[in-house]
Design an enzyme around this catalytic site. Structure first.
Site, PDB file in Angstrom:
ATOM      1  N   ASN A   1     -19.948  12.027 -32.199  1.00 47.42           N
ATOM      2  CA  ASN A   1     -19.887  13.242 -31.371  1.00 47.42           C
ATOM      3  C   ASN A   1     -19.932  14.506 -32.225  1.00 47.42           C
ATOM      4  OD1 ASN A   1     -19.503  11.722 -28.975  1.00 47.42           O
ATOM      5  ND2 ASN A   1     -17.348  11.502 -29.498  1.00 47.42           N
TER       6      ASN A   1
ATOM      7  N   HIS B   1     -13.268  11.968 -17.603  1.00 51.94           N
ATOM      8  CA  HIS B   1     -12.675  11.277 -18.749  1.00 51.94           C
ATOM      9  C   HIS B   1     -11.294  10.694 -18.421  1.00 51.94           C
ATOM     10  CE1 HIS B   1     -10.989  11.106 -22.916  1.00 51.94           C
ATOM     11  NE2 HIS B   1     -12.238  10.823 -23.228  1.00 51.94           N
TER      12      HIS B   1
ATOM     13  N   GLU C   1     -16.022  17.405 -15.451  1.00 52.62           N
ATOM     14  CA  GLU C   1     -16.594  17.688 -16.763  1.00 52.62           C
ATOM     15  C   GLU C   1     -17.852  18.509 -16.529  1.00 52.62           C
ATOM     16  OE1 GLU C   1     -17.055  14.008 -19.190  1.00 52.62           O
ATOM     17  OE2 GLU C   1     -15.117  13.485 -18.338  1.00 52.62           O
TER      18      GLU C   1
ATOM     19  N   SER D   1     -19.378  12.573 -20.343  1.00 52.35           N
ATOM     20  CA  SER D   1     -19.320  12.017 -21.691  1.00 52.35           C
ATOM     21  C   SER D   1     -20.141  10.749 -21.865  1.00 52.35           C
ATOM     22  CB  SER D   1     -17.866  11.744 -22.077  1.00 52.35           C
ATOM     23  OG  SER D   1     -17.276  10.833 -21.176  1.00 52.35           O
TER      24      SER D   1
ATOM     25  N   ASP E   1     -13.886  20.535 -17.982  1.00 54.58           N
ATOM     26  CA  ASP E   1     -13.750  19.955 -19.316  1.00 54.58           C
ATOM     27  C   ASP E   1     -15.111  20.084 -19.999  1.00 54.58           C
ATOM     28  OD1 ASP E   1     -13.534  18.387 -21.564  1.00 54.58           O
ATOM     29  OD2 ASP E   1     -12.574  16.684 -20.564  1.00 54.58           O
TER      30      ASP E   1
ATOM     31  N   HIS F   1     -18.196  18.102 -24.143  1.00 53.03           N
ATOM     32  CA  HIS F   1     -19.532  17.786 -24.667  1.00 53.03           C
ATOM     33  C   HIS F   1     -20.522  18.929 -24.481  1.00 53.03           C
ATOM     34  CE1 HIS F   1     -18.326  13.669 -25.460  1.00 53.03           C
ATOM     35  NE2 HIS F   1     -17.622  13.779 -24.333  1.00 53.03           N
TER      36      HIS F   1
ATOM     37  N   LYS G   1     -15.358  17.378 -31.374  1.00 51.92           N
ATOM     38  CA  LYS G   1     -16.759  16.964 -31.169  1.00 51.92           C
ATOM     39  C   LYS G   1     -17.690  17.951 -31.884  1.00 51.92           C
ATOM     40  CE  LYS G   1     -15.306  13.875 -27.797  1.00 51.92           C
ATOM     41  NZ  LYS G   1     -14.534  13.750 -26.589  1.00 51.92           N
TER      42      LYS G   1
HETATM   43  C1  PLP Z   1     -13.233  13.205 -26.164  1.00 47.46           C
HETATM   44  C2  PLP Z   1     -12.920  13.767 -24.839  1.00 47.46           C
HETATM   45  C3  PLP Z   1     -11.645  14.247 -24.530  1.00 47.46           C
HETATM   46  C4  PLP Z   1     -10.490  14.066 -25.457  1.00 47.46           C
HETATM   47  O1  PLP Z   1     -10.566  14.909 -26.538  1.00 47.46           O
HETATM   48  P1  PLP Z   1      -9.850  14.480 -27.896  1.00 47.46           P
HETATM   49  O2  PLP Z   1      -9.770  15.754 -28.643  1.00 47.46           O
HETATM   50  O3  PLP Z   1     -10.743  13.484 -28.534  1.00 47.46           O
HETATM   51  O4  PLP Z   1      -8.516  13.925 -27.540  1.00 47.46           O
HETATM   52  C5  PLP Z   1     -11.467  14.848 -23.321  1.00 47.46           C
HETATM   53  N1  PLP Z   1     -12.453  14.945 -22.420  1.00 47.46           N
HETATM   54  C6  PLP Z   1     -13.681  14.459 -22.677  1.00 47.46           C
HETATM   55  C7  PLP Z   1     -14.737  14.585 -21.649  1.00 47.46           C
HETATM   56  C8  PLP Z   1     -13.956  13.844 -23.883  1.00 47.46           C
HETATM   57  O5  PLP Z   1     -15.158  13.335 -24.119  1.00 47.46           O
END
Ligand code: PLP
Length: 427
Positions: free
Chosen positions: A54, A140, A198, A202, A227, A230, A261
């Site tokens: 990522n 997620h 999101e 993801s 969220d 990505h 990421k």
């Molecule tokens: C990776 C991810 C998270 C969590 O983030 P971390 O910093 O890895 O704990 C939350 N939401 C989504 C959509 C993710 O892909």
């Protein structure tokens, strides 16, 4: 203490449960990587072409992030020593929070030790029994876990299905009216309604219809949390995320993201109004009851924001888009019906190759690994049962030659006689 061993029932129970995981093709193991994140990684002494990271902008091992991390260690040490509210709120944390707010163009921001912790802290502090949380089916795991833990009533709409979302918003609005008619009798909560999605999903890499979701939540008086894990660093004219792409930032109550990421470091964050951030500082349990992030991680993330915001960030995002297009435009992959064809417009760095049964995804991933490619199979519970896939991710550091090698290997492997086809019965 008496010299008693741990209960034999404990080991037996775990062994039984692991056996069931194995039987369903869902057993997982750690792979030790002996190199920094990059298009090539060393795994078990072998150099593999990596299409599973990522680290979209190739910043995790960038000289400026390394330098920022090293300087932070030299000045502030390895550990923060306490939670932010006790004596662990170090200068690098404050710089990062300010940089995040500036980057996302919000009044304030708060960083957490992970994206997972940010979701847990925000959702569980804002929502409680008697409130309603409405989720896209594919959000997620950290959002699902947080929603459950909050005690609010949770409802799920089919992925990106605006009709279903509207139906749930109507239903929630009617519940709220009921609660207002009978204060105290229906629920202890205030009948808050929060929609969470999101912006880039993801495991599918597709985008939420954010404009429509914003107008729906406004029409029904709900709040929205997005969220951007990505999308941050990739989408929008200044790479702030999909909210920036659609110019919706100031209409969204809660913006979440991760530093792990595209930003190449570790940690998570929430951006929004000053009141939201003050509230989280006072109520978000994953923030309050957890040691502050290591200063090196926060300093590296701040450096990453500087790069994303610069000409280099733009160049890197462009290079990444170019690589995505090269794999996307590989018509023979579309002919296999595997790659989800992307529509014009903003595009994520995630390309899923849907394979269906778990064993098939594992066989394809193994065959690719034999050919020198690291693209692990993604299976339940990360995705639904029977929706196993390869999740190809591209980064700005990949070359055109590397994406070409990838599409070539994919075609070979998906047609290879030793790789089971999706509708053949399980061996
Ligand atoms: C990776 C991810 C998270 C969590 O983030 P971390 O910093 O890895 O704990 C939350 N939401 C989504 C959509 C993710 O892909």
């Amino acid at each position: 203490m008496s010299g008693q061993a741990i209960s034999p029932g404990f080991d037996q129970d775990l062994a039984n449960r692991l056996e069931r995981i194995r039987e369903s093709g869902l057993y997982r193991e750690l792979r030790e990587v002996d190199s920094p994140q990059s298009p090539r990684v060393i795994l078990g002494g072998r150099s593999l072409l990596n299409f599973s990271s990522n680290d979209y902008l190739g910043l995790a091992n960038h000289p400026l992030l390394r330098e920022a991390a090293i300087k932070a260690v030299e000045r502030y040490g390895a550990g923060a020593g306490a939670s932010r509210l006790i004596c662990g709120s170090l200068a690098p944390h404050h710089s990062l929070d300010a940089a995040l707010a500036a980057f996302k163009n919000t009044a304030a921001a708060l960083s957490f030790s992970s994206g997972y912790a940010a979701a847990l802290g925000a959702i569980c502090s804002l929502m409680t029994r008697g409130d309603i949380i409405i989720l896209d089916k594919l959000v997620h795991a950290c959002i699902v876990d947080a929603a459950r833990l909050s005690g609010a009533t949770v409802r799920v709409f089919a992925h990106n299905d605006l009709d279903r979302l509207e139906r749930l918003l109507k239903w929630a609005a009617s519940k709220r009216l009921c609660a207002a008619d009978h204060p105290g009798s229906v629920a202890q909560g205030k009948g808050r309604v929060l929609v969470i999605t999101e912006t880039v999903f993801s495991m599918d890499g597709d985008l939420a219809p954010l404009r429509e979701i914003v107008s729906l939540k406004d029409r029904y008086g709900a709040w929205l949390m997005i969220d951007e894990a990505h999308a941050t660093g990739l989408l929008g004219p200044n790479r702030r995320g999909l909210a920036e792409e659609f110019d919706l930032g100031d209409q969204i109550e809660i913006q979440m993201g991760t530093l792990g990421k595209a930003l190449g470091s570790a940690g998570g964050f929430i951006c929004g109004s000053r009141l939201l951030i003050d509230f989280l500082i006072n109520r978000a349990r994953s923030f309050i009851f957890s040691t502050a992030p290591v200063p090196a991680a926060s300093a590296a993330a701040t450096a990453a924001l500087g790069i994303v915001d610069s000409g280099e960030g733009s160049t890197r995002a462009k290079a990444l888009r170019q690589r995505v297009q090269e794999v996307d435009c590989e018509s023979s992959l579309h002919a296999l019906g595997s790659v989800v064809c992307s529509s014009p417009g903003p595009r994520s760095a995630i390309i899923p190759v849907l394979l269906g049964e778990e064993y098939r995804a594992v066989a394809v991933a193994n065959a690719l690994r034999e050919r020198g490619f690291l693209i692990p199979a993604i299976r339940y519970p990360t995705v639904a049962r029977g929706h196993a896939r390869l999740r190809i991710t591209l980064t700005a550091n990949h070359s055109a030659a590397e994406t070409q090698a990838l599409t070539h290997a994919l075609k070979e492997v998906l047609h290879a006689p030793d790789v089971p086809h999706s509708h053949r019965s399980q061996p």
